[in-house]
Each structure stands twice: as C-alpha cells, then as structure tokens.
Scaffold this motif. Structure first.
Motif, PDB file in Angstrom:
ATOM      1  N   ARG A 233     -80.358 -34.687  76.373  1.00 17.90           N
ATOM      2  CA  ARG A 233     -80.125 -35.670  77.448  1.00 17.90           C
ATOM      3  C   ARG A 233     -78.814 -35.349  78.171  1.00 17.90           C
ATOM      4  N   GLN A 234     -77.813 -34.963  77.395  1.00 17.41           N
ATOM      5  CA  GLN A 234     -76.539 -34.557  78.006  1.00 17.41           C
ATOM      6  C   GLN A 234     -76.739 -33.345  78.912  1.00 17.41           C
ATOM      7  N   GLN A 235     -77.478 -32.367  78.402  1.00 17.94           N
ATOM      8  CA  GLN A 235     -77.738 -31.157  79.194  1.00 17.94           C
ATOM      9  C   GLN A 235     -78.463 -31.497  80.494  1.00 17.94           C
ATOM     10  N   ALA A 236     -79.404 -32.446  80.409  1.00 19.05           N
ATOM     11  CA  ALA A 236     -80.218 -32.807  81.569  1.00 19.05           C
ATOM     12  C   ALA A 236     -79.378 -33.468  82.657  1.00 19.05           C
ATOM     13  N   GLN A 237     -78.263 -34.100  82.252  1.00 21.17           N
ATOM     14  CA  GLN A 237     -77.453 -34.840  83.230  1.00 21.17           C
ATOM     15  C   GLN A 237     -76.471 -33.933  83.988  1.00 21.17           C
ATOM     16  N   ARG A 238     -76.451 -32.661  83.673  1.00 20.14           N
ATOM     17  CA  ARG A 238     -75.532 -31.758  84.365  1.00 20.14           C
ATOM     18  C   ARG A 238     -76.027 -31.473  85.776  1.00 20.14           C
ATOM     19  N   THR A 239     -75.196 -30.771  86.528  1.00 22.80           N
ATOM     20  CA  THR A 239     -75.608 -30.405  87.886  1.00 22.80           C
ATOM     21  C   THR A 239     -76.768 -29.423  87.821  1.00 22.80           C
ATOM     22  N   VAL A 240     -77.402 -29.264  88.945  1.00 26.14           N
ATOM     23  CA  VAL A 240     -78.608 -28.445  88.979  1.00 26.14           C
ATOM     24  C   VAL A 240     -78.333 -27.043  88.421  1.00 26.14           C
ATOM     25  N   TRP A 241     -77.194 -26.453  88.782  1.00 24.71           N
ATOM     26  CA  TRP A 241     -76.894 -25.100  88.326  1.00 24.71           C
ATOM     27  C   TRP A 241     -76.673 -25.072  86.814  1.00 24.71           C
ATOM     28  N   ASP A 242     -75.903 -26.079  86.318  1.00 25.30           N
ATOM     29  CA  ASP A 242     -75.581 -26.115  84.889  1.00 25.30           C
ATOM     30  C   ASP A 242     -76.773 -26.526  84.032  1.00 25.30           C
ATOM     31  N   ARG A 243     -77.835 -26.875  84.690  1.00 22.20           N
ATOM     32  CA  ARG A 243     -78.974 -27.376  83.949  1.00 22.20           C
ATOM     33  C   ARG A 243     -79.900 -26.244  83.489  1.00 22.20           C
ATOM     34  N   ARG A 244     -79.498 -25.031  83.707  1.00 23.74           N
ATOM     35  CA  ARG A 244     -80.419 -23.933  83.395  1.00 23.74           C
ATOM     36  C   ARG A 244     -80.852 -23.883  81.927  1.00 23.74           C
ATOM     37  N   PRO A 245     -79.947 -24.161  80.961  1.00 20.04           N
ATOM     38  CA  PRO A 245     -80.429 -24.173  79.559  1.00 20.04           C
ATOM     39  C   PRO A 245     -81.514 -25.243  79.336  1.00 20.04           C
ATOM     40  N   PHE A 246     -81.333 -26.389  79.975  1.00 19.10           N
ATOM     41  CA  PHE A 246     -82.344 -27.451  79.852  1.00 19.10           C
ATOM     42  C   PHE A 246     -83.670 -26.988  80.446  1.00 19.10           C
ATOM     43  N   ASN A 247     -83.603 -26.407  81.645  1.00 18.95           N
ATOM     44  CA  ASN A 247     -84.828 -25.934  82.286  1.00 18.95           C
ATOM     45  C   ASN A 247     -85.507 -24.845  81.452  1.00 18.95           C
ATOM     46  N   ALA A 248     -84.678 -23.985  80.838  1.00 17.54           N
ATOM     47  CA  ALA A 248     -85.251 -22.915  80.011  1.00 17.54           C
ATOM     48  C   ALA A 248     -85.987 -23.504  78.808  1.00 17.54           C
ATOM     49  N   GLU A 249     -85.420 -24.594  78.256  1.00 15.26           N
ATOM     50  CA  GLU A 249     -86.056 -25.224  77.095  1.00 15.26           C
ATOM     51  C   GLU A 249     -87.374 -25.896  77.505  1.00 15.26           C
ATOM     52  N   ILE A 250     -87.372 -26.542  78.673  1.00  9.46           N
ATOM     53  CA  ILE A 250     -88.625 -27.135  79.186  1.00  9.46           C
ATOM     54  C   ILE A 250     -89.658 -26.026  79.393  1.00  9.46           C
ATOM     55  N   ALA A 251     -89.221 -24.920  80.007  1.00  3.65           N
ATOM     56  CA  ALA A 251     -90.137 -23.802  80.273  1.00  3.65           C
ATOM     57  C   ALA A 251     -90.750 -23.291  78.969  1.00  3.65           C
ATOM     58  N   ARG A 252     -89.939 -23.252  77.930  1.00  7.80           N
ATOM     59  CA  ARG A 252     -90.434 -22.763  76.638  1.00  7.80           C
ATOM     60  C   ARG A 252     -91.453 -23.752  76.061  1.00  7.80           C
ATOM     61  N   ARG A 253     -91.145 -25.042  76.116  1.00  6.98           N
ATOM     62  CA  ARG A 253     -92.035 -26.027  75.494  1.00  6.98           C
ATOM     63  C   ARG A 253     -93.352 -26.188  76.240  1.00  6.98           C
ATOM     64  N   LEU A 254     -93.305 -26.003  77.554  1.00  6.04           N
ATOM     65  CA  LEU A 254     -94.551 -26.110  78.341  1.00  6.04           C
ATOM     66  C   LEU A 254     -95.193 -24.744  78.562  1.00  6.04           C
ATOM     67  N   ARG A 255     -94.599 -23.708  78.003  1.00  5.37           N
ATOM     68  CA  ARG A 255     -95.058 -22.316  78.222  1.00  5.37           C
ATOM     69  C   ARG A 255     -95.278 -22.087  79.720  1.00  5.37           C
ATOM     70  N   HIS A 256     -94.208 -22.341  80.455  1.00  9.39           N
ATOM     71  CA  HIS A 256     -94.257 -22.332  81.913  1.00  9.39           C
ATOM     72  C   HIS A 256     -93.091 -21.478  82.416  1.00  9.39           C
ATOM     73  N   PRO A 257     -93.266 -20.135  82.444  1.00  7.75           N
ATOM     74  CA  PRO A 257     -92.117 -19.258  82.735  1.00  7.75           C
ATOM     75  C   PRO A 257     -91.446 -19.542  84.067  1.00  7.75           C
ATOM     76  N   LEU A 258     -92.178 -20.118  85.018  1.00 12.37           N
ATOM     77  CA  LEU A 258     -91.584 -20.344  86.337  1.00 12.37           C
ATOM     78  C   LEU A 258     -90.938 -21.721  86.460  1.00 12.37           C
ATOM     79  N   TYR A 259     -90.952 -22.491  85.347  1.00 12.86           N
ATOM     80  CA  TYR A 259     -90.411 -23.852  85.466  1.00 12.86           C
ATOM     81  C   TYR A 259     -88.930 -23.815  85.849  1.00 12.86           C
ATOM     82  N   GLY A 260     -88.518 -24.711  86.740  1.00 13.35           N
ATOM     83  CA  GLY A 260     -87.117 -24.795  87.114  1.00 13.35           C
ATOM     84  C   GLY A 260     -86.818 -24.152  88.458  1.00 13.35           C
ATOM     85  N   GLN A 261     -87.839 -23.572  89.090  1.00 18.55           N
ATOM     86  CA  GLN A 261     -87.604 -22.953  90.397  1.00 18.55           C
ATOM     87  C   GLN A 261     -87.478 -23.999  91.501  1.00 18.55           C
TER      88      GLN A 261
END
Ligand SMILES: [Zn+2]
Length: 355
Positions: A233-261
């Motif tokens: 939740r802390q990671q998700a509240q960061r700015t869009v740029w700093d949120r890349r680890p969060f987006n990477a984790e979502i991409a992994r859980r949804l098996r969605h390599p393009l997630y976060g674009q």
C-alpha cells in the motif's frame, strides 16, 4: 414452562442460525415449529414484538451446554459477535456438509471469508446461486485460492481482508471487460474457467454471477494479498515514476508483462485514490430481526441475471455482470469515486474518463 428434553437432540451445524436449528429439531420430533419456537424464546427486553432465543431453554431441551450451542450458533454468543464479520444474508452453505444434519434445510450465516467448501470443493459465494451448485473438481486453483484467502485473514484481520478481496474481485471484473490487448495471461484463464463453469451454449441454464466470481477468484486473491499488505500500500501511494516496483508486482501476479504502461486502468485508480484509505465496512450487516426469512433472490436480480445470461460471451466484456452485482456493492460505491466511465472506441481502443 417445563421443557422436557427431546429424545434425539441432534447438534447444530456450524454457523447455523437459531431459527434453522429449532426448525430442524421440531421437524425431527414431529412438533409444531411455532410452538417449539415459543418454548425456547421470550419477548425481547425492550418490550418489542420480537422474540429472542433463551440459550438456557435451548440447552434444556437439547441436553447440550450453552457453551457448546453458542460455539455453533453465532446468535447465542455472549457477548454478541461482531456481525459485520458475517454476510448479512443467511444462505444454505455446502449441501454435502448439510447432508449430515437431519431435519430439513440448514440455513447458515457464513463469515465473509468463506467462499469455498474446501472439503467438498464446492463454490459458496456470492449467495445468488440459489438453485445452482458449482462443483470445483476441474478447477483446483479456486479451492487453493480459498486457502490463500484464509492466510490473508490470519495475517491482516477480517476488515482489511474483506475490503481487499472485494476490491480485487471488482478490479478483475473491470479488467475482464477491457479489450483483449490490454489484458495479461490471467484474462485467458478467466475465459477458460468460465467455459468450464458455464459451458458454451448452456448459459440460459448455467449462467450465474457467482460463477463469474469463481472464475476470477484465484487472481482476485493474489491481488488481495497485495492490497492488504501495508508495504505494498505504501509503494502504491508513491508517484507514478516511483511506483514501478508496485506495477512490476501487479504485472507478475496478473501475468501481464505490459501492465503499467498506462495510467488509466482500475489498479492505478486504486493506487491513486484508495491505497491510503482505511478499509470499508460492509454496507449491510446481519439483522437478527430478519433471521426467519429464507434467503430469496430478488426479481430485479433474477431479471438482470437472465439478461446477462442471454448476452453472455466470456471473451467479450463478461466482467460487466460481475462488477454490477450487489455482492460488490460496498466497494463498487467507492471504486469510481470520482466516477469514471469506461469508453470503448470502434477501433477496439478504450479509456476511462471522469464523468
Ligand atoms: Zn462441504
């Protein structure tokens, strides 16, 4: 009134409502249900017309201790349980489990986290599946997801888990309705599971929103464990740029390599608007005054379900029926606040806009 002990006082089922148990006792002994109800209840202390069960009287006719009865019957507990932890609407639960409880229908008030009977591999939620039972023998990942769901509950408590799982189901429904190229591999699993639970050509007879809910449940639980985590939740509240680890984790859980674009998808909306908020409480809470009512499907719900069944195509916006279902009402009201509408363009692109 002297209450003789019944000759065959069967035990209550886990999470059974008192009226259901008393009804079974009466039927098993050939007694009038209303007469037995009056024997074991008294007028509520406030002087209203409602009658409440007197645990000692139920103990007297069953020969069971108040303590053991209250272990199974939440309404008999002192102090009263936190009713927000339970679904507001009683439901039958698993019919295989019920089969060992004689005396007719068993009606239970299940806690929010009970989605699957893991022993009999049967889907139990949401409760609109009256008349439908949904065996999960061909979909062991859904049974496994219930176990992961219980682990979230143990780590985070019921209210965080409740909010996280409902939010995640809502988001999966929203993602399911996006064009194919905006979804990851999980989307193909939703279609595969939906085709097992609602075989092609049988939607008129087999469609239910509960089954759509089952189709997305494994990914919803995977997302929910992230939504429930203070770290993420802390990671998700960061700015869009700093949120890349969060987006990477979502991409992994949804098996969605393009997630976060993009920045206009339902999960980014959750990160921007909701990640910092406390968990939501259920809109509706169990009300014992209505505990004698049998769970019934409302006509409007039935009509909506028939409409969705008619138009059902798992590869085409199938999640819309799920998103609109009242099981998700608590999180639906918050999810798009400020409200956004999903617009699909003729060329297949789509976007969300504030309305
Ligand atoms: Zn069962």
């Amino acid at each position: 009134m002297l209450l003789p002990r019944l000759p065959d006082p069967v035990p209550p089922a886990q999470h059974e409502i008192a009226a259901s148990y008393i009804g079974r006792l009466a039927r098993l002994h050939g007694l009038d249900i209303n007469a037995l109800w009056r024997c074991v209840t008294e007028r509520e202390a406030s002087g209203g017309m409602r009658r409440v069960v007197v645990p000692e009287r139920l103990a007297a006719i069953t020969g069971r201790t108040v303590h053991s009865l209250a272990g199974a019957l939440p309404e008999l507990r002192t102090p009263q349980p936190d009713w927000a932890m339970f679904r507001h609407q009683p439901q039958p639960g698993c019919h295989h489990c019920n089969a060992k409880h004689p005396g007719g229908d068993v009606t239970r008030i299940l806690p929010h986290h009970r989605y699957v009977c893991t022993r009999h591999r049967l889907w139990l939620c949401p409760s609109d599946a009256d008349g439908h039972t949904t065996p999960l023998d061909a979909l062991p990942e859904i049974v496994q997801a219930q176990r992961r769901h219980l682990r979230i509950l143990q780590r985070r408590g019921w209210s965080v888990t409740y909010d996280a799982v409902l939010t995640a189901i809502l988001i999966c429904g929203q993602l399911w309705s996006l064009p194919e190229n905006e979804n990851g591999e999980a989307w193909h699993d939703w279609i595969r599971r939906a085709n097992i639970l609602i075989p092609p050509g049988t939607a008129e007879a087999t469609f239910s929103v509960a089954r759509l809910c089952a189709a997305v449940y494994p990914e919803a639980v995977a997302l929910a464990s992230l939504f429930a985590s203070p770290y993420w939740r802390q990671q998700a509240q960061r700015t869009v740029w700093d949120r890349r680890p969060f987006n990477a984790e979502i991409a992994r859980r949804l098996r969605h390599p393009l997630y976060g674009q993009h920045e206009n998808d339902p999960i980014s909306h959750w990160a921007n608007m909701t990640a910092k908020r406390p968990p939501l409480a259920p809109i509706r809470v169990h009300d014992q005054r209505h505990h004698l009512r049998k769970p019934a499907q409302r006509t409007a719900t039935q009509r909506a379900q028939q409409r969705h069944a008619h138009a059902f195509n798992p590869s085409h916006r199938a999640g819309e029926a799920l998103v609109a279902h009242r099981h998700l009402a608590t999180v639906f009201r918050r999810a798009w606040h400020p409200f956004r509408t999903h617009t699909l363009l003729p060329n297949g692109d789509s976007y969300y806009k504030l309305s």
